[in-house]
Design an enzyme around this catalytic site. Structure first.
Site, PDB file in Angstrom:
ATOM      1  N   ASP A  13     -49.306 -41.310 -95.543  1.00  0.00           N
ATOM      2  CA  ASP A  13     -50.370 -40.668 -96.305  1.00  0.00           C
ATOM      3  C   ASP A  13     -51.684 -41.604 -95.603  1.00  0.00           C
ATOM      4  OD1 ASP A  13     -51.987 -39.225 -98.127  1.00  0.00           O
ATOM      5  OD2 ASP A  13     -51.267 -40.626 -99.931  1.00  0.00           O
ATOM      6  N   TYR A  57     -55.172 -38.203-100.510  1.00  0.00           N
ATOM      7  CA  TYR A  57     -54.420 -36.867-100.741  1.00  0.00           C
ATOM      8  C   TYR A  57     -54.167 -36.188 -99.439  1.00  0.00           C
ATOM      9  CZ  TYR A  57     -56.402 -37.465-105.287  1.00  0.00           C
ATOM     10  OH  TYR A  57     -56.791 -37.980-106.548  1.00  0.00           O
ATOM     11  N   HIS A  58     -53.422 -37.162 -98.469  1.00  0.00           N
ATOM     12  CA  HIS A  58     -53.097 -36.474 -97.054  1.00  0.00           C
ATOM     13  C   HIS A  58     -51.615 -36.836 -96.839  1.00  0.00           C
ATOM     14  CE1 HIS A  58     -57.459 -37.171 -95.908  1.00  0.00           C
ATOM     15  NE2 HIS A  58     -57.319 -36.162 -96.349  1.00  0.00           N
ATOM     16  N   PRO A  59     -50.554 -36.519 -97.958  1.00  0.00           N
ATOM     17  CA  PRO A  59     -49.272 -36.685 -97.497  1.00  0.00           C
ATOM     18  C   PRO A  59     -48.827 -35.777 -96.383  1.00  0.00           C
ATOM     19  CG  PRO A  59     -49.623 -35.183 -99.664  1.00  0.00           C
ATOM     20  CD  PRO A  59     -50.986 -35.783 -99.267  1.00  0.00           C
TER      21      PRO A  59
END
Length: 560
Positions: free
Chosen positions: A300, A474-476
């Protein structure tokens, strides 16, 4: 609920990738597709998802957000941190920040250096970025003009703080770039956004699915919570899902295409019997295939906000006042213009904090108001903030299902900040940002440092602040990584096919082997465009010949 029982393809998840696949596969009239989505429609009259400036709202409830929480993060004061993911047609493209950032060319060349991924170079991927895009100022070697995804560029006359921030970055010695998705990502410059010419969010539901919905060979089922993929031996043959808690089934003649994203896709695989054998046996899940990489390698982006008072009354603080919002809303609704028509992330940048990095390792987003990403804790006075975070952390996490129940959220652990490099990068990020805000271009605007506050100076003080206040960007990603079958932790090959199984592909951000340098929506759409051609048996688009920048050890900044 009327669904046939048999389709050529079943797509699980109508998000950034699934909607691209559904649209491209149904261009072939003889192919039937079932698209399953756990959430509801993307209500076009709901300003919370359609107005770019309202981007904080969808994160606040659970209509559009899965609202996952991590397990206590051991290096972050054991905080249980937010892990928001989109729910509804459009997936996370329905609730994201609409920043159109593709990543650095070197990200893809790095992927392509890994065994089995040779055709994922930047020049192989660039034609698919272009295919997806219609940019408002027209196409060029890097940008498209005929794609379903509408991209809007910042315009003259926008908030004066954007230009001042870019100028300050240049004055601090960093490069200027006129296009963060063009020849050179490194530097400060304007940031494009996925917004239509009429000021609406350009999700994959609006851009892609609107093209495909009228086609008779596409069936869309919303409120369909996928339970598991059905197998006959080692072949995926269908999907079982819950609709109003009632189990439903359909079979796939050709393939099941898993597009649930980096959190849901590993869960669905594990519930279906594909994953680490010990975990599945402990939950009494019948083992279909032992793949230890399912749910591993989780990555992430983490970020900080640095907030400053604004000495001139030019920030967006008045827009937060209720009495100003009806006029802003009306201008957006009827004219598609004004403050409401922008996500307000119109400037940013990518820099290297140290020459040890071959390409940028820090990303900046500038916002002309001080507020948390989810809309909480707005600063009432005129103010602005910089979001900054590291791009390729060596920290790795994992996702484990807790049970067979598809309604139960999984155990998620990112292991944020578990490496020394993470701490070095965040200390540098905060100190560099302060330098930028001290430049002459921002001198007329920069007032008191609200957060972290100028008293925080030592490594220990900065580290404590990061532990308590850093949040997800919010970048899994990367939880079902692409790689060669010889790599025991690889889940899919370079064409998205799950190792050791037949009739099953994964097409979403989970298959990235390493997270890219930037936001994830544009790369996820590109991945889906590229693999759609593979699934359809089409010849890949010709490799681009466009030049692109490599730092090749150049100094990270000019000394004044």
């Amino acid at each position: 609920m009327s669904t046939h029982n048999e389709y050529d393809y079943i797509i699980i998840g109508a998000g950034s990738a699934g909607n691209v696949l559904a649209t491209r596969l149904t261009e072939d009239a003889d192919v039937s597709v079932l698209l399953l989505e756990a959430g509801g429609p993307d209500y076009r009259l709901d300003f919370r998802t359609q107005m770019p400036a309202a981007l904080a709202f969808p994160l606040q409830g659970k209509r559009y957000n899965w609202a996952y929480k991590t397990d206590p993060e051991p290096f972050m004061n054991n905080r249980r941190m937010d892990c928001g993911r989109g729910k509804g047609l459009g997936g996370s493209s329905l609730i994201n920040g609409m920043c159109y950032i593709r990543g650095n060319a070197m990200d893809y060349d790095n992927w392509a250096s890994m065994p089995g991924l040779e055709d994922w170079t930047y020049l192989d991927c660039l034609p698919y970025f272009r295919k997806a895009e219609t940019r408002d100022i027209g196409p060029n070697d890097y940008h498209g003009g005929e794609g379903p995804l509408r991209v809007t560029t910042p315009k003259a006359g926008n908030n004066e703080l954007f230009a001042a921030m870019v100028e300050a970055g240049v004055q601090a010695g960093y490069p200027r770039t006129d296009d963060l998705n063009g020849y050179q990502q490194e530097g400060f410059g304007p940031m494009d956004r996925t917004v239509t010419p009429k000021g609406r969010r350009s999700s994959t539901a609006r851009g892609y699915l609107d093209l495909a919905k009228p086609r008779p060979n596409l069936t869309i089922v919303t409120h369909a919570l996928t339970d598991r993929i059905l197998f006959s031996g080692k072949r995926a043959v269908g999907v079982q899902w819950l609709h109003n808690d009632q189990p439903q089934r359909a079979t796939a003649r050709r393939e099941v295409l898993l597009c649930g994203g980096a959190i849901a896709s590993p869960q669905i695989l594990q519930r279906s019997g594909v994953g680490p054998a010990d975990l599945l046996r402990s939950l009494d899940i019948d083992l279909v295939h032992h793949l230890p990489g399912v749910g591993a390698n989780l990555q992430d982006h983490l970020e900080m906000y640095l907030q400053y008072e604004c000495k001139k009354p030019v920030s967006l603080a008045p827009a937060l006042k209720l009495y100003n919002q009806p006029a802003i809303g009306a201008e957006w609704l009827f004219l598609g213009t004004g403050i409401g028509a922008s996500n307000q992330f119109e400037a940013g940048g990518f820099i290297r904090s140290d020459t040890e990095f071959d390409w940028p390792n820090l990303q900046y987003h500038f916002l002309p108001v001080a507020i948390n990403y989810n809309g909480s804790n707005p600063i009432k006075a005129h103010s602005f903030q910089m979001h900054v975070g590291s791009m390729r952390s060596p920290s790795r996490g994992r996702i484990h299902v807790r049970s067979k129940d598809p309604r139960e959220h999984p155990s998620i652990l990112f292991n944020y900040m578990s490496h020394d490099q993470d701490w070095r990068e965040f200390r540098a990020a905060i100190r560099i940002t302060r330098e930028i805000f001290a430049q002459p271009a921002l001198a007329p605007y920069s007032g008191r440092e609200i957060s972290p506050g100028s008293a925080l100076q030592t490594d220990a003080q900065i580290d404590a602040f990061v532990r308590e206040h850093a949040e997800t960007a919010y970048h899994p990603s990367c939880s079902n990584k692409m790689g060669h079958a010889d790599d025991p932790m690889a889940v899919v090959d370079g064409q998205g096919r799950v190792h050791g199984l037949e009739g099953l592909r994964i097409v979403d951000a989970s298959i990235m082997p390493q997270v890219v340098t930037g936001n994830l929506n544009a790369p996820t759409i590109m991945i889906a465009e590229k693999l759609a051609d593979v699934i359809r048996g089409r010849t890949p688009l010709a490799r681009s010949t466009a030049p692109y920048y490599k730092a090749n050890g150049a100094p990270v900044r000019k000394q004044g």
